[in-house]
Design a protein around this motif. Structure first.
Motif, PDB file in Angstrom:
ATOM      1  N   TYR A 135       0.768  -1.255   0.125  1.00  0.00           N
ATOM      2  CA  TYR A 135      -0.001   0.067  -0.081  1.00  0.00           C
ATOM      3  C   TYR A 135       0.971   1.279  -0.032  1.00  0.00           C
ATOM      4  CZ  TYR A 135      -4.465  -2.500   0.880  1.00  0.00           C
ATOM      5  OH  TYR A 135      -5.399  -3.446   0.954  1.00  0.00           O
ATOM      6  N   GLY A 136       1.844   1.213   0.927  1.00  0.00           N
ATOM      7  CA  GLY A 136       2.850   2.435   1.062  1.00  0.00           C
ATOM      8  C   GLY A 136       3.535   2.749  -0.385  1.00  0.00           C
ATOM      9  N   SER A 137       3.927   1.634  -1.134  1.00  0.00           N
ATOM     10  CA  SER A 137       4.850   1.652  -1.903  1.00  0.00           C
ATOM     11  C   SER A 137       3.757   2.131  -3.572  1.00  0.00           C
ATOM     12  CB  SER A 137       5.224   0.553  -2.609  1.00  0.00           C
ATOM     13  OG  SER A 137       4.461  -0.412  -2.984  1.00  0.00           O
ATOM     14  N   HIS A 138       2.345   1.941  -3.440  1.00  0.00           N
ATOM     15  CA  HIS A 138       1.507   2.330  -4.371  1.00  0.00           C
ATOM     16  C   HIS A 138       1.462   3.815  -4.514  1.00  0.00           C
ATOM     17  CE1 HIS A 138      -1.020  -1.629  -5.003  1.00  0.00           C
ATOM     18  NE2 HIS A 138       0.103  -1.697  -5.325  1.00  0.00           N
ATOM     19  N   PHE A 139       1.930   4.665  -3.491  1.00  0.00           N
ATOM     20  CA  PHE A 139       1.599   6.146  -3.637  1.00  0.00           C
ATOM     21  C   PHE A 139       2.772   6.772  -4.522  1.00  0.00           C
ATOM     22  CE2 PHE A 139      -0.792   5.523   0.481  1.00  0.00           C
ATOM     23  CZ  PHE A 139      -1.538   6.321   0.327  1.00  0.00           C
ATOM     24  N   ALA A 140       3.664   5.915  -4.802  1.00  0.00           N
ATOM     25  CA  ALA A 140       4.493   6.581  -5.830  1.00  0.00           C
ATOM     26  C   ALA A 140       3.942   6.548  -7.204  1.00  0.00           C
ATOM     27  CB  ALA A 140       5.860   5.620  -5.887  1.00  0.00           C
ATOM     28  N   SER A 155      11.794   5.433   7.119  1.00  0.00           N
ATOM     29  CA  SER A 155      11.576   5.256   8.276  1.00  0.00           C
ATOM     30  C   SER A 155      10.185   5.370   9.044  1.00  0.00           C
ATOM     31  CB  SER A 155      12.465   5.828   9.221  1.00  0.00           C
ATOM     32  OG  SER A 155      12.228   7.249   9.074  1.00  0.00           O
ATOM     33  N   VAL A 156       9.374   6.228   8.382  1.00  0.00           N
ATOM     34  CA  VAL A 156       8.096   6.583   8.590  1.00  0.00           C
ATOM     35  C   VAL A 156       7.085   5.256   8.084  1.00  0.00           C
ATOM     36  CG1 VAL A 156       6.110   8.147   8.199  1.00  0.00           C
ATOM     37  CG2 VAL A 156       8.178   9.083   8.351  1.00  0.00           C
ATOM     38  N   LEU A 157       7.099   4.966   7.158  1.00  0.00           N
ATOM     39  CA  LEU A 157       6.596   3.644   6.422  1.00  0.00           C
ATOM     40  C   LEU A 157       6.834   2.712   7.323  1.00  0.00           C
ATOM     41  CD1 LEU A 157       4.614   2.166   4.585  1.00  0.00           C
ATOM     42  CD2 LEU A 157       6.573   1.975   3.140  1.00  0.00           C
ATOM     43  N   GLU A 199      17.646   1.499   6.878  1.00  0.00           N
ATOM     44  CA  GLU A 199      17.287   2.512   5.630  1.00  0.00           C
ATOM     45  C   GLU A 199      16.973   1.779   4.367  1.00  0.00           C
ATOM     46  OE1 GLU A 199      22.096   3.411   4.400  1.00  0.00           O
ATOM     47  OE2 GLU A 199      21.110   4.722   5.901  1.00  0.00           O
ATOM     48  N   LEU A 200      16.338   2.441   3.283  1.00  0.00           N
ATOM     49  CA  LEU A 200      16.122   1.906   2.181  1.00  0.00           C
ATOM     50  C   LEU A 200      17.438   1.723   1.453  1.00  0.00           C
ATOM     51  CD1 LEU A 200      13.590   1.072   0.628  1.00  0.00           C
ATOM     52  CD2 LEU A 200      13.563   3.234  -0.513  1.00  0.00           C
TER      53      LEU A 200
END
Length: 448
Positions: free
Chosen positions: A57-62, A83-85, A167-168
């Motif tokens: 879901y979080g990645s879909h916002f991109a 870090s927020v996600l 970290e990513l």
């Protein structure tokens, strides 16, 4: 119920199957205890499908934010903070852990947060040394990620650790091409990472319809995911702040993280099953009969540890069937036919029933109907990706043997369609249903 034992039921493993079995057994009047060496909730809730879906879901916002301009929205200064996600997802995991714990507590199930080992047909030993007896023992310890043996494998992460990355990573290598690999490939790619999927064979998502697999490969390659087939990892070495990855027959290249997603094996190590005379199967699974009973009459097993169908809803049904059969005198078994499944890749795919290849092997004379379309949302956003729906039909009876789809919201659409396949409906039944327009789901009743 119990008189000669400490408990009527002792459950080892507090995942989806174990919690359901414990809760329902207690509601039937049994005195129940459960042991979990990590956290209440199990793989799906703590380090599996739930937190992974939240990352999806979080990645879909991109993609959504990029497409917003075509719908009249101006979004300035778009930034992403891993870090927020990550912390939001882990916070929800904590919430679910508390909810599952409360469920057990509310049903009077005693909880031991430590490892339990079987010491006999009716006895277990906790890590603290306490010996406990039970009339019936249920094993629901799930499965564990497989980590191949090669130099540097200790430098890799699995689906257990991926939710806790500090970290990513800018460059991610994922070994494997099953659903876990493809889902994380989509997540990292959408978040801006350079993703390379490596696999020892040339097949991804084995078991899903070939047309959908090909479509997913085309789309994900266009999105920037790189694939290296027929070349598994040979070794990994630390190279400064990153890793040097050597694949079979290829030159080394650097990555910031290496995720191993080559499958999961039943989690039976150290359970002490030999003390009850239970022998494991070839993959380390616990063999059981249709009533979930092992070769030891007082010990049962449900969920991934039996290696029948590694899906959370299946484990839940097995746990329910066990509890009703043993403690409610209502014998139940699980029907493993027509189980729907989905891959939350980007785009997602889903299927139920036989694939085209399987149907040809089993029935010979079949009909294949399909709809290859560009979803309205993609048209408006100038995105050229196309969806694909397939319906496999027995030519002799018109009965639907399988439904398979790839495209936006495919899993959400398939759940309802799976009921029709389970019920044995025909292509004519779908044709007679009025389309819901405009929707992607209407393609199901418009295929010719």
């Amino acid at each position: 119920m119990t008189k000669s034992h400490d408990y009527d039921l002792f459950v080892i493993g507090a995942g989806s199957g174990g919690v359901r079995a414990a809760r329902v057994s207690a509601s039937h009047g049994a005195k129940v205890a459960i042991a979990e060496e990590f956290r209440i909730g199990g793989t799906c809730v703590i380090r599996g499908c739930v937190p992974k879906k939240l990352l999806v879901y979080g990645s879909h916002f991109a993609e959504e934010l990029q497409d917003a301009a075509h719908y009249g929205w101006t979004v300035e200064k778009m930034t992403f903070d891993w870090s927020v996600l990550r912390d939001t997802v882990l916070k929800d995991v904590d919430r679910l852990n508390e909810a599952y714990t409360a469920t057990l507590q509310n049903h009077g199930v005693e909880r031991f947060l430590e490892k339990a080992t079987i010491t006999g047909p009716h006895s277990v030993r906790l890590a603290s040394g306490r010996e406990i007896t039970a009339k019936t023992i249920l094993i629901a310890t799930g499965a564990w990620p497989v980590l191949p043996d090669f130099p540097g494998s200790d430098l890799c992460i699995t689906s257990n650790e991926v939710f806790h990355l500090a970290e990513l990573p800018k460059r991610v290598v994922i070994q494997g091409a099953g659903y876990i690999a493809m889902e994380f490939a989509g997540i990292f790619n959408a978040l801006g990472c350079h993703v390379t999927v490596v696999n020892r064979s040339e097949t991804l998502l084995r078991g899903y319809d070939e047309s959908l697999r090909d479509r997913l490969l085309q789309i994900t390659m266009a999105r920037g995911i790189q694939y290296r087939f027929n070349c598994p990892i040979e070794r990994i070495e630390k190279d400064g702040e990153c890793y040097s990855v050597k694949l079979a027959g290829q030159d080394p290249f650097n990555a910031d993280a290496v995720l191993i997603a080559t499958g999961r094996r039943p989690n039976t190590r150290g359970l002490g099953l030999d003390a009850a005379g239970i022998e494991l199967g070839e993959r380390g699974e616990i063999p059981v009969d249709e009533a979930n009973r092992t070769s030891c009459p007082s010990i049962y097993a449900v969920g991934d540890v039996t290696d029948r169908v590694q899906l959370t809803p299946v484990a839940i049904r097995e746990g329910q069937a066990f509890a009703d059969s043993v403690f409610s005198d209502t014998p139940r078994t699980v029907d493993y036919s027509h189980i729907p499944s989905a891959v939350f890749s980007q785009p997602p795919l889903a299927g139920v029933g036989l694939t085209e290849g399987q149907a040809r092997m089993q029935y010979g004379n079949i009909k294949v109907f399909s709809s290859d379309f560009r979803p309205m949302k993609n048209v408006f956003a100038e995105r050229h990706e196309r969806g694909l729906y397939k319906m496999i039909v027995d030519a002799g009876t018109d009965r639907i043997l399988g439904l398979h789809m790839i495209g936006p919201e495919a899993p959400e659409i398939l759940q309802a369609a799976a009921i029709a396949v389970k019920a044995g409906l025909t292509k004519a039944d779908f044709d007679a249903t009025v389309a819901l327009h405009p929707s992607m789901a209407e393609e199901l009743v418009l295929m010719r």
